[in-house]
Enzyme design. Structure first.
Site, PDB file in Angstrom:
ATOM      1  CB  ILE A 107      40.860  46.192  36.093  1.00  0.00           C
ATOM      2  CG1 ILE A 107      41.181  47.763  35.742  1.00  0.00           C
ATOM      3  CG2 ILE A 107      41.803  45.448  35.718  1.00  0.00           C
ATOM      4  CD1 ILE A 107      42.321  48.151  36.735  1.00  0.00           C
ATOM      5  CG  HIS A 123      45.595  42.111  34.103  1.00  0.00           C
ATOM      6  ND1 HIS A 123      45.474  42.880  32.953  1.00  0.00           N
ATOM      7  CD2 HIS A 123      46.388  41.086  34.245  1.00  0.00           C
ATOM      8  CE1 HIS A 123      46.818  42.244  32.291  1.00  0.00           C
ATOM      9  NE2 HIS A 123      47.145  41.302  32.903  1.00  0.00           N
ATOM     10  CB  CYS A 152      38.055  46.478  57.140  1.00  0.00           C
ATOM     11  SG  CYS A 152      37.036  45.418  57.427  1.00  0.00           S
ATOM     12  CB  THR A 193      45.444  43.823  23.017  1.00  0.00           C
ATOM     13  OG1 THR A 193      46.645  43.547  23.745  1.00  0.00           O
ATOM     14  CG2 THR A 193      44.949  42.754  22.242  1.00  0.00           C
ATOM     15  CG  ASN A 217      45.445  47.048  18.315  1.00  0.00           C
ATOM     16  OD1 ASN A 217      44.678  47.484  19.145  1.00  0.00           O
ATOM     17  ND2 ASN A 217      46.814  47.461  18.149  1.00  0.00           N
TER      18      ASN A 217
END
EC number: 2.3.1.286
Length: 244
Positions: A107, A123, A152, A193, A217
């Protein structure tokens, strides 16, 4: 190891539609720890210890927004991180016309920072944040500089990161795009991963027409037996050697 690197170079040379599927191990080399390795947080007020998974769940965000943002800012945002050799190599592969898409569970936006353009963020991203009421966009800096719960400036609603929390569904459009890319690939490279996070890990099942399944990996994964090439090493080190 050199034999495996040479085999990967050969695979890339003979491929025209590569897709890369990556996880947390791609970003740990940029100094971003896998949040699952974070310690749980003890809440004195409630006399409960929350696991990292609980702390980034939708229900926790709704019930304890202040505690959610304390953990989120401390453990999930790394504004000073830079792309590493893996991100840079993948961007070069795209520039060469070899790599057609990146499907990432991360992310942090580092793939785009390195120059990659066709990135499916399963994600979400910490770089995008929206007011839950009026949907006004806010950047990562706004979240980091907010005291307590980000509100906000237009309507006072809570500003929520555009990341998929536990108990939330993945974005249909992102999933469709990722499946389409994976199903058309002639080579699928899976890196960084352990393939234990679902539904994301299930997407590799859509790779059934391609010629080469490559796994890079540090530790073994459940898909090793299906792979044409397995390299148990750092993703940045491997891709850095392949695209030099």
């Amino acid at each position: 190891m050199d034999d495996k690197i040479n085999k990967l170079k050969e695979i890339i040379k003979n491929s025209n539609n590569i897709v890369f599927f990556g996880g947390a191990g791609v970003s740990t080399e940029s100094g971003i720890p896998d949040f699952r390795s974070a310690n749980g947080l003890f809440n004195e007020k409630l006399n409960i210890t929350f696991t990292p998974e609980q702390l980034v769940s939708h229900s926790f965000f709704e019930r304890y927004p202040e505690e959610f943002f304390n953990f989120y800012k401390a453990k999930l945002i790394y504004p000073n991180s830079k792309p590493n050799d893996a991100h840079i190599a993948l961007a070069k592969l795209e520039e060469m016309g070899k790599l057609k898409a990146i499907v990432t569970q991360n992310i942090d936006g580092l793939h785009q920072m390195a120059g990659s353009k066709n990135v499916f963020e399963l994600h979400g991203s910490v770089l995008r944040n929206y007011c839950v009421d009026c949907h006004t966009f806010y950047d990562e800096k706004f979240i980091l500089e907010s005291k307590g719960v980000p509100k906000c400036t237009k309507c006072g609603g809570i500003v929520k990161p555009d990341v998929v929390l536990y108990e939330e569904p993945l974005d249909d459009n992102v999933i469709r795009g990722a499946i389409d890319a994976i199903s058309k690939a002639d080579t699928l490279i899976i890196g960084g991963t352990s393939l234990v996070v679902y539904p994301a890990a299930g997407l590799i099942n859509y790779y059934f027409r391609g010629k080469n399944l490559v796994l890079i990996n540090k530790s073994s994964t459940q898909a090793d037996s299906k792979a044409d090439l397995v390299i148990n090493d750092s993703i940045g080190k491997v891709l850095g050697k392949v695209i030099d």
